[in-house]
Design an enzyme around this catalytic site. Structure first.
Site, mmCIF file in Angstrom:
data_model
loop_
_atom_site.group_PDB
_atom_site.id
_atom_site.type_symbol
_atom_site.label_atom_id
_atom_site.label_comp_id
_atom_site.label_asym_id
_atom_site.label_seq_id
_atom_site.Cartn_x
_atom_site.Cartn_y
_atom_site.Cartn_z
ATOM 1 N N TYR A 1 46.173 44.851 31.553
ATOM 2 C CA TYR A 1 44.886 44.352 32.520
ATOM 3 C C TYR A 1 45.939 42.990 32.525
ATOM 4 C CZ TYR A 1 40.236 45.815 31.930
ATOM 5 O OH TYR A 1 39.309 46.288 32.088
ATOM 6 N N ARG B 1 47.128 44.166 36.196
ATOM 7 C CA ARG B 1 46.108 43.771 37.235
ATOM 8 C C ARG B 1 46.802 41.547 37.171
ATOM 9 N NH1 ARG B 1 45.435 47.579 36.521
ATOM 10 N NH2 ARG B 1 46.610 47.685 38.052
ATOM 11 N N ASN C 1 34.050 40.577 41.283
ATOM 12 C CA ASN C 1 35.799 40.798 41.452
ATOM 13 C C ASN C 1 36.250 40.005 40.211
ATOM 14 O OD1 ASN C 1 35.363 42.254 43.783
ATOM 15 N ND2 ASN C 1 35.786 40.781 45.393
ATOM 16 N N HIS D 1 31.550 39.419 36.043
ATOM 17 C CA HIS D 1 32.693 40.491 35.657
ATOM 18 C C HIS D 1 33.524 39.970 34.738
ATOM 19 C CE1 HIS D 1 30.493 44.726 37.999
ATOM 20 N NE2 HIS D 1 29.440 43.742 36.723
ATOM 21 N N CYS E 1 45.548 32.243 21.007
ATOM 22 C CA CYS E 1 44.345 30.769 21.170
ATOM 23 C C CYS E 1 44.304 29.887 21.338
ATOM 24 C CB CYS E 1 42.722 31.131 20.689
ATOM 25 S SG CYS E 1 41.419 30.691 21.231
ATOM 26 N N SER F 1 29.975 48.847 46.195
ATOM 27 C CA SER F 1 29.504 49.840 46.920
ATOM 28 C C SER F 1 28.515 49.961 46.208
ATOM 29 C CB SER F 1 30.691 50.473 45.238
ATOM 30 O OG SER F 1 30.305 50.570 43.992
ATOM 31 N N LEU G 1 32.981 47.978 54.813
ATOM 32 C CA LEU G 1 33.325 49.005 55.975
ATOM 33 C C LEU G 1 32.896 50.025 56.140
ATOM 34 C CD1 LEU G 1 35.993 49.264 56.899
ATOM 35 C CD2 LEU G 1 37.215 49.379 55.095
ATOM 36 N N GLU G 2 31.748 50.884 54.738
ATOM 37 C CA GLU G 2 31.183 52.011 55.208
ATOM 38 C C GLU G 2 29.816 51.403 54.254
ATOM 39 O OE1 GLU G 2 33.696 54.687 52.761
ATOM 40 O OE2 GLU G 2 34.710 54.821 55.066
#
Length: 234
Positions: free
Chosen positions: A56, A59, A94, A111, A138, A179, A203-204
């Site tokens: 992460y 990311r 996202n 999420h 923290c 998806s 897109l698909e």
């Protein structure tokens, strides 16, 4: 201007692909290179927290890359929130911050968000843009027990009660770059089909494309601004 029916927009990885962020489920996506079981479950974190934090951290570092910026789809949704004479809510799968960077304010991250850290000791959630390392404390309680504030497989997504309430009252529901394979988000169409206007911008075709009133194929940077223009024209 007369108030109009509420709009709920669901966004997935496809909307951020054109900003340069890797998707997860495409054939060349992140899950083709890394096993979910190794980095995206509570069990993985308990077994090897350093490995999960490193995943992460990588990311999160991608979001700090100055070349990663909101694209025309993100900007169009911010414009919709600003100019539409009614409520507009973005529910995103996202964990990036591109909707906010584009100017959207009504954004619910079901999420979680990479730019936040959650404390396992006091449960406080704090903004966090750097790496999380063993000595990271923290800001609320000082404990060195931080984790990414993201939803791992096997955990309950955030804001579900509020999302269900928003779906129950919306007049328009659109899914962008999803998806249709990840639940509960893939099931949102079932909550609105036959009552609200439903549009999929993809897109698909997704796994749930047949359930939508209308499906428009194409890149998000083209289809989303066109869809926003239509909504604003009424």
């Amino acid at each position: 201007m007369r108030e109009r029916g509420a709009v709920v927009i669901l966004t997935g990885a496809g909307i951020s692909r054109e900003s340069g962020l890797a998707t997860f489920r495409d054939p060349d996506g992140i899950w083709a290179r890394v096993r979910i079981e190794d980095v995206a479950t509570p069990e993985a974190f308990a077994c090897d927290p350093a490995r999960v934090q490193a995943f992460y951290n990588e990311r999160r570092a991608a979001l700090r890359d100055p070349s990663i910026r909101p694209n025309e789809a993100h900007l169009a949704l911010a414009r919709l929130e600003r100019d539409y004479p009614g409520d507009v809510l973005v529910v995103t799968q996202n964990v990036d911050n591109l909707h906010e960077a584009a100017g959207s304010r009504a954004v619910w991250h079901m999420h979680g968000a990479l730019a936040e850290a959650a404390c396992l000791a006091c449960e406080a959630v704090s903004p966090w843009h750097g790496d999380i390392v063993p000595t990271s404390a923290c800001p609320a309680c000082g404990a060195t027990s931080l984790r990414p504030n993201v939803v791992w497989f096997g955990e309950m997504p955030f804001h579900m009660d509020a999302i269900e309430a928003a779906l129950a009252r919306c007049a328009v529901f659109a899914a962008i770059g999803t998806s249709g394979q990840v639940y509960p988000a893939a099931g949102f169409i079932n909550a609105v089909a036959g009552r609200a206007r439903t549009v999929e911008l993809t897109l698909e075709p997704s796994a749930v494309s047949p359930l939508f009133d209308q499906v428009r194929h194409g890149s998000a940077t083209v289809t989303v601004p066109e869809f926003v223009d239509e909504l604003l024209r009424g």
